[in-house]
Design an enzyme around this catalytic site. Structure first.
Site, PDB file in Angstrom:
ATOM      1  N   ARG A   1       1.151  -1.170   0.589  1.00 18.07           N
ATOM      2  CA  ARG A   1       0.250  -0.079  -0.335  1.00 18.07           C
ATOM      3  C   ARG A   1       0.669   1.359  -0.027  1.00 18.07           C
ATOM      4  NH1 ARG A   1       0.218   4.289   3.098  1.00 18.07           N
ATOM      5  NH2 ARG A   1      -0.202   2.914   4.664  1.00 18.07           N
ATOM      6  N   SER A   2       1.817   1.300   0.955  1.00 18.04           N
ATOM      7  CA  SER A   2       3.197   2.423   0.830  1.00 18.04           C
ATOM      8  C   SER A   2       3.390   2.436  -0.524  1.00 18.04           C
ATOM      9  CB  SER A   2       3.609   2.302   1.758  1.00 18.04           C
ATOM     10  OG  SER A   2       3.571   2.257   2.869  1.00 18.04           O
TER      11      SER A   2
ATOM     12  N   GLU B   1      13.221  15.250   5.893  1.00 12.59           N
ATOM     13  CA  GLU B   1      14.810  15.754   5.870  1.00 12.59           C
ATOM     14  C   GLU B   1      15.139  14.966   6.814  1.00 12.59           C
ATOM     15  OE1 GLU B   1      16.323  19.858   5.134  1.00 12.59           O
ATOM     16  OE2 GLU B   1      15.432  19.484   3.089  1.00 12.59           O
ATOM     17  N   PRO B   2      17.081  14.676   7.750  1.00 12.81           N
ATOM     18  CA  PRO B   2      17.726  13.953   8.673  1.00 12.81           C
ATOM     19  C   PRO B   2      16.241  14.916   9.950  1.00 12.81           C
ATOM     20  CG  PRO B   2      18.729  14.130   6.792  1.00 12.81           C
ATOM     21  CD  PRO B   2      17.165  14.841   6.561  1.00 12.81           C
TER      22      PRO B   2
ATOM     23  N   GLN C   1     -15.177 -15.251  27.865  1.00 13.79           N
ATOM     24  CA  GLN C   1     -15.429 -13.407  27.196  1.00 13.79           C
ATOM     25  C   GLN C   1     -14.457 -12.793  27.256  1.00 13.79           C
ATOM     26  OE1 GLN C   1     -17.312 -13.380  31.627  1.00 13.79           O
ATOM     27  NE2 GLN C   1     -19.455 -14.948  30.938  1.00 13.79           N
TER      28      GLN C   1
ATOM     29  N   GLU D   1       3.777  10.132   7.167  1.00 19.35           N
ATOM     30  CA  GLU D   1       2.273  11.149   6.729  1.00 19.35           C
ATOM     31  C   GLU D   1       1.458  12.656   8.063  1.00 19.35           C
ATOM     32  OE1 GLU D   1       1.281  11.045   3.162  1.00 19.35           O
ATOM     33  OE2 GLU D   1       2.180   9.741   2.239  1.00 19.35           O
ATOM     34  N   GLY D   2       2.421  12.648   8.993  1.00 19.36           N
ATOM     35  CA  GLY D   2       2.129  12.894   9.700  1.00 19.36           C
ATOM     36  C   GLY D   2       1.501  12.362  11.198  1.00 19.36           C
TER      37      GLY D   2
END
Lengths: 395, 247
Positions: free
Chosen positions: A94-95, A137-138, A291, A375-376
């Site tokens: 997916r990535s 970036e790093p 349960q 991505e955040g």
């Protein structure tokens, strides 16, 4: 490895058109036949299964929501469903699709010149070319405006210097969409715009990042630019509006991630359900009769069902042009945290078997630790929503 | 020369069957319906026959079933069939199907060797009888040879090949033909392909009444033995001797 299945407790699929359902089922079949037999070995061997790339291209998944240039022009719900079933296979696949479709093809399609679109999009759609997206970036992750990669405009072209890190597809990419500061060109307040950098350009090199515990079937790389001269025509003309162009790409990708996380959650839930019905402990009864296990399964199913309907609604808003970035923050954050929680619970239900590569749950769990960060991060999406509802920025 | 493929829709194999309160029918609300896999093999074989012979005109999918069968037909169209016809009905009537096959001017009729839900294989055989067609059941390979159709099948470990002069009807097994996926482009093209939906004028009453439906008895609980294959086998033998006492 068991086949992936659709979890559909509340008839979510009844809200889909017949084409959308067909796309959902076709993607599921593809993942079961092409991905499931190889993905676990690929993960264990830390190998990107590049043999899947032309097959994914032939299916029409790459650039699916874009029109023209060899792309099918699907709606965003269809794009989401594809991502959901790909990630039910593995987040790496997916990535790959998110990066190629939303972070490479989308900016070329939205901000590129006609020549750039014609040159790159058809080959990216078939998988003949692979792309990557260089923003992080790093030293600048959550705050991309602080980037130091710089493009100096000269008579011969732009000279790029800097480095990008955690770049999916980096070492196998034929081209990189690279975001850099460029005074006098960008109209945005942070002076940021995007360039196409093709592989083998002098001064451009990549370094494969290994030793990962997550997304092991995905390529992650560093991109390094040392006096890298690129032609003037490699500037994406529409990207000179600045960082908001990059955020438009991320919003498209994040929506795909929100859908993908539901797929990973479904795979973990189905595995836990199947296991609990066959695993016998105490009094010759399956553990599904306990349960505590039933509560876990019910919680999983409830969360998956809620995420399906929320994500569908927000994606329909996108199709209607009504979506806000905060909507996407909500589903990206909710769904990934939900999937990560479900993967951990599923791992526990499987007991010792939960850590075995015979089952997919720990693979998903490890992958989702990346997905909740990229991505955040979870926290950044909280603050984005917090700012929206209070009107006060906390960062 | 057209090829007609008879299509049916079946529940997905992972469906958990739940009965309605009338104890006569199945609750369809939780069922995922799929294109019968054997019909899918027949569609794949039809597409290959067309690719190998320019004299093949259209591949037409034909189904008799409820409204939802449209989804199975759309999948076949997305795989590459040219058009489809759905005769809307709650049951299959080979007389109605036979009339439609004649109208579609088919020289070759293909179908699945069975449906995976009720395991029935009646429709195609009934159709061949009504249309007085040469009939081969369970073919795993179809090919052209000098304008004639060669249908091969495995039977009791041996291979049989039939040379068929068309018109004919063949039911299909999988063989080596992996059905192609319904690609996104295929699905988009299928939206524009002709799909006729017509109503059957045949009587609903076929003289059969379902009196009662029952789920099979639950299987006993399953025990999984851990360890290497040798260790698991040893534990299994011990359990068969000491717990089940069948050895």
């Amino acid at each position: 490895m068991a086949d992936i299945r659709m979890t559909d407790f509340a008839e979510f699929t009844s809200l889909l058109s017949s084409e959308e359902n067909l796309i959902l089922n076709s993607t599921k079949d593809f993942v079961n036949k092409e991905v499931m037999p190889i993905i676990d070995d690929a993960f264990m061997d830390a190998r990107f299964p590049d043999e899947l790339v032309p097959k994914v291209g032939a299916m029409g998944f790459l650039g699916a929501p874009l029109d023209g240039y060899g792309c099918p022009g699907l709606n965003y719900v269809s794009y989401g469903l594809i991502n959901m079933m790909l990630e039910a296979g593995d987040s790496a696949l997916r990535s790959f699709n998110s990066v190629q479709s939303s972070l490479v093809m989308f900016p070329l399609h939205s901000f590129g010149s006609d020549a750039q679109k014609t040159k790159f999009l058809p080959k990216l759609a078939t998988g003949e070319m692979i792309g990557c997206f260089g923003l992080t970036e790093p030293d600048h992750g959550s705050n991309p405006a602080g980037m130091v990669t710089y493009a100096k405009k000269t008579d011969k072209g732009f000279v790029l210097n800097g480095a990008k890190m955690w770049i999916t597809n980096g070492s196998v990419a034929d081209l990189a969409i690279v975001w850099a500061k460029c005074e006098g060109v960008s109209e945005g307040k942070n002076n940021i715009c995007a360039f196409v950098v093709e592989k083998n350009t002098p001064g451009f090199s990549t370094r494969l990042m290994t030793q990962k515990h997550s997304l092991r079937a995905s390529i992650t790389s560093e991109l390094i630019f040392e006096d890298c001269l690129i032609p003037h025509e490699n500037l994406l003309p529409g990207s000179t509006v600045g960082l908001k162009a990059a955020l438009m790409c991320l919003n498209s990708a994040r929506l795909g991630i929100a859908w993908g996380a539901i797929g990973a959650a479904m795979a973990c839930y189905q595995t836990a359900l199947d296991y609990s019905l066959t695993r016998v402990q105490f009094h010759d009864k399956p553990i599904a009769s306990h349960q505590l296990i039933q509560k876990d399964l019910v919680d999983m199913l409830t969360e998956i069902t809620k995420a399906q309907f929320l994500t569908l609604q927000i994606t329909r808003l996108k199709e209607q042009g009504k979506v806000k970035p905060e909507h996407i923050s909500m589903v990206k954050r909710n769904n990934v945290a939900m999937a990560l929680g479900i993967s951990r619970t599923a791992r526990a239900i499987l007991g010792a078997n939960g850590i075995s590569s015979e089952y997919p749950v720990m693979r998903h769990m490890c992958n989702l630790e990346s997905v909740i960060t990229y991505e955040g991060t979870d926290n950044v999406h909280i603050l984005t929503l917090g700012k929206y509802i209070t009107g006060i920025s906390a960062f | 020369m057209n090829i007609v493929v008879i299509v049916s829709q079946t529940p997905d194999t992972t469906t958990k069957v739940v009965l309605n309160s009338d104890k006569k029918s199945i609750d369809e609300s939780g069922i995922t319906w799929i294109l019968n896999p054997y019909a899918e093999f027949a569609i794949e074989k039809a597409l290959k026959l067309k690719e190998a012979n320019p004299q093949v005109g259209e591949i037409i999918l034909l189904a008799m079933g409820p409204e939802r069968t449209v989804e199975a037909l759309r999948q076949g169209l997305a795989m590459g069939a040219d058009r489809a016809v759905l005769i809307k009905s709650n049951f299959v009537n080979t007389e109605v199907l036979a009339a439609k096959v004649k109208e579609l001017d088919a020289k070759l009729v293909l179908g699945g060797k069975k449906s995976i839900d009720t395991e029935s294989a009646n429709t195609e055989a009934g159709l061949a009888a009504r249309l007085d067609l040469a009939f081969v059941h369970c073919a795993n390979k179809l090919s052209w040879e000098g304008g004639k159709l060669i249908a091969s099948r495995e039977i009791s470990g041996e291979n049989q090949s039939f040379v068929l002069t068309l018109p004919a009807l063949v039911t299909c097994d999988k063989g080596e033909d992996e059905p192609r996926y319904a690609s996104i482009m295929g699905i988009m093209k299928a939206k524009k392909k002709e799909l006729d939906e017509i109503y059957s004028s045949a009587q609903d009453d076929i003289g059969i009444e379902i009196v009662e439906a029952r789920l099979p008895a639950l299987r006993g609980s399953v025990k999984i033995f851990d360890g290497s294959p040798a260790e698991a086998a040893e534990k299994l033998l011990k359990a068969l001797r000491e717990e089940a006492k069948v050895l």
